[in-house]
Design an enzyme around this catalytic site. Sequence first.
Site, mmCIF file in Angstrom:
data_model
loop_
_atom_site.group_PDB
_atom_site.id
_atom_site.type_symbol
_atom_site.label_atom_id
_atom_site.label_comp_id
_atom_site.label_asym_id
_atom_site.label_seq_id
_atom_site.Cartn_x
_atom_site.Cartn_y
_atom_site.Cartn_z
ATOM 1 N N HIS A 264 -45.457 -75.960 -57.649
ATOM 2 C CA HIS A 264 -45.472 -74.860 -56.684
ATOM 3 C C HIS A 264 -44.185 -74.034 -56.803
ATOM 4 C CE1 HIS A 264 -46.568 -73.118 -52.647
ATOM 5 N NE2 HIS A 264 -45.254 -72.940 -52.587
ATOM 6 N N GLU A 265 -43.051 -74.725 -56.762
ATOM 7 C CA GLU A 265 -41.771 -73.998 -56.812
ATOM 8 C C GLU A 265 -41.572 -73.347 -58.180
ATOM 9 O OE1 GLU A 265 -40.393 -73.410 -54.055
ATOM 10 O OE2 GLU A 265 -41.472 -74.923 -52.896
ATOM 11 N N HIS A 268 -43.179 -69.998 -58.101
ATOM 12 C CA HIS A 268 -42.277 -69.000 -57.493
ATOM 13 C C HIS A 268 -41.179 -68.593 -58.486
ATOM 14 C CE1 HIS A 268 -43.658 -68.840 -53.361
ATOM 15 N NE2 HIS A 268 -43.549 -70.140 -53.162
ATOM 16 N N GLU A 294 -46.351 -66.038 -52.997
ATOM 17 C CA GLU A 294 -47.122 -67.253 -52.746
ATOM 18 C C GLU A 294 -48.314 -67.346 -53.699
ATOM 19 O OE1 GLU A 294 -45.867 -69.425 -50.766
ATOM 20 O OE2 GLU A 294 -47.471 -70.867 -50.422
#
Lengths: 501, 501
Positions: A264-265, A268, A294
């Site tokens: 997820h990170e 980003h 997101e």
Amino acid sequence: MESKFQELEARLVVIHDLNAANAVLQWDQQTLMPSGGAAARGRQLATVGRLAHELQTDPALGRLLDDLRPFEEQQPYESREASLIRVARRDYEEAVQVPPAFMAEFLRHGAEAYEVWTRARPANDFAMVQPYLETTLDMSRRLAEFFPNRDHLADPLIGFRDYGMTAAMVRNLFTELREQLVPIVHAITSQQPADDSCLHKHFPLDKQWDFGVDVVKRFGYDFERGRQDKSPHPFTTSFSIGDVRITTRMKENRLEEALFSTMHEAGHAMYEQGIAPEFEGTPLAGGTSAAVHESQSRLWENLVGRSRAFWEYWYPALQNTFKEQLHDVTLATFYRAINKVQPSLIRTDADEVTYNLHVMMRFDFEMDLLDGKLQVRDLPEAWRERLHHDLGVEPADDRNGVLQDVHWFDGYVGGAFQGYTLGNILSAQFFDAATQAHPGITADMQRGAFDTLHGWLRDNVYRPGRIFTAAELVERVTGGPLRVGPYIRYLREKYGMLYTL
Amino acid sequence: MESKFQELEARLVVIHDLNAANAVLQWDQQTLMPSGGAAARGRQLATVGRLAHELQTDPALGRLLDDLRPFEEQQPYESREASLIRVARRDYEEAVQVPPAFMAEFLRHGAEAYEVWTRARPANDFAMVQPYLETTLDMSRRLAEFFPNRDHLADPLIGFRDYGMTAAMVRNLFTELREQLVPIVHAITSQQPADDSCLHKHFPLDKQWDFGVDVVKRFGYDFERGRQDKSPHPFTTSFSIGDVRITTRMKENRLEEALFSTMHEAGHAMYEQGIAPEFEGTPLAGGTSAAVHESQSRLWENLVGRSRAFWEYWYPALQNTFKEQLHDVTLATFYRAINKVQPSLIRTDADEVTYNLHVMMRFDFEMDLLDGKLQVRDLPEAWRERLHHDLGVEPADDRNGVLQDVHWFDGYVGGAFQGYTLGNILSAQFFDAATQAHPGITADMQRGAFDTLHGWLRDNVYRPGRIFTAAELVERVTGGPLRVGPYIRYLREKYGMLYTL
């Protein structure tokens, strides 16, 4: 005019560098800082933040931006020059709208409320934070009122994080999504939940760490221009296009925690690493909205990282890493486990399908609080009722209910949550566009290759930075506005294979 | 007047916080930053440094300090109020002496010269940096000329790091030290060198790390208000009195490297951690001079860490940590090894006795360069000749000669080195005063206790921060001026037990 433009760049880079310095101070605060540094660090962050804000609202900057209008109009809309002036003006006009004294008081209150929340949450004591949250709500209203150009009080607050979005737009999208999502949730939750016990054995932390790093390296997250550290709450932060860092947290008995948070990170972070290098040090070097940001984290976490194609390549490697724990767990079992759908209490732990109901509930509460239809004191009860209605579960205490998210307690009420669900919607829309342009992307994933997908995202989504608004970007990249369709189709297809829908 | 004093504090804390932010940026740059962050980080450091310098030289600050003269004179000299005004005025007057344009050019040149040096040193290419060093020397002269109040051109440069010291004072002290030191060096080096092979076995890095941490914790370095990381060159940095960090470097085949560097940096760090908490955020929160700072690092590294009493307690623990490597090495052998005296080429690796000859040579070169008696182009040859004369060794190449130290290549020529030897001298003088006040300190060390020593240093040396100048502090604490006697006595006693003197 050239020299005026250079003066603009010189002013903007100072603001950028001060904000970057504060990002380093915050990153350190949340990863490595010894406890004794806390008090002075809070003061240092406030000092540097105040200087950045003074420069951001300097009337001389406003005059310079006015003087540059003719120059801006001569340059193509997408040019670095015109975009820099345009985005800098938008930032300036937003910043000068709020009187510095109010902003200082607002930030001071936010820090205090946050501190109280960090004690109230473990103590399960909503009454302790209630007066602070009431003040936050009041100040959120006053903050919004500084922006006269609005239909709904929430519009400017939503716009801070998702420029161009309004309460009405979000409401319409959420209504449409809700209508299509609720039947899927009901269909799934009436069935036997998946068995995810294979994720809750003992998984040594160092091996978890290494596996996550291997995966995101292969995605294309560049460790020469970033690094991963541990922190209580995972986050991504950018100090420059050449230094974009991620954090993760790990639990020995929850294999999915670090793995998917790292993906997820990294999503980003690849966005920030992929911005055109010539935007470094300017306000163009950033994600264009919370929702688009997101979308990138969720795309890599869910559409890639929770896909069957992905694990066809990676599962043997995972089994090899955790021989003892996973040798007798089939790919099918593992895949069902990481995609288990089950109504739960905590938003950040929720599965892909029910997650959006958590977000929509919070958004509705924000609107009702701002409209005065809901009182802060009634929030815990409203929370329990709505969760019971939407998901059939009910928190036994406020710690796992209304006190779970930091957002309202360190910022404002209104606009804090919509980006999460807008990001989910967009993740499918972008992925659709990518696979339409390159139909081989799924086959690539089955052999552990992500170059085409990463390259397409870099060229289309990452490189422009803030040149385009979120709406402009979505239009350019997908040929139409933000649409719920691709996301619902994605959920139906994926979960239709796992459950009877 | 009260409100003017508050305004002064408000101005000073902003300068302090910007400098602290830059310290965090530098610490990160040297410990954890990915290589891709380098370019932007250099720019960020320059931006924040420039803003701090602008505030430090703001004429409004000068007027405020003038206005506060009557208030200052009403307060006791040692009071927080009078000291804050006095030290802030000294900093202000020093800063405004140098025109901003010169300072910007000076810093720009320094960064460039440093970058060239980082390439010239491994390439063993003095000619590559020679023109840069010539410019540095020229700019050092011009920098000094901005300070008219001087006997020697080096005086202001020496004063930047050792306020109150002059070239003449350093020369006199060094002449006296040299006369007494050279016979000791000659006596020792005519004898068989100690066998230090026990330090050059294979020592696993994690155990070295843990042992060093145990030792400095026991010294009193507070890990709740600091931390240790790895860096290419060990250093100490302070972000606030509550956050003072150290770094170390480790080699598997050099046990003494990390061990004594950790003690050395912890000595620096305990000084900064021990400053009175009410000075936080002010210019009083710092070491009073380079020499006094170095006295603290050397006191803990050498007078404590290389003492027989210290190892009587710690050696069994070290043997237990490195059973295989040290089980057959006696305490006497180990103690001789860590105190081996042997003329060598590299200052930072030199033993306690010969170290000062390296420093005095550099100081003399600085004076000769500033006086025009020595040309930059003749420096490599002068280096070889002087080292041969003083220590009987000669570097085979400039990499291990004139190019070894960073100091002249990232700053100015003049005043960069004297603090190291002044610190050695002071370390013995302070330790003497401590043991006179508390004769049990050596017996404490023999049982691994440092509370009395640490407490005495905290109360006498650390707490005042910058309230007293180095000269004032030495006078107060030791009852007289800086004196060579205690240091020579220390060396004679210690090395008289190890060698025939």
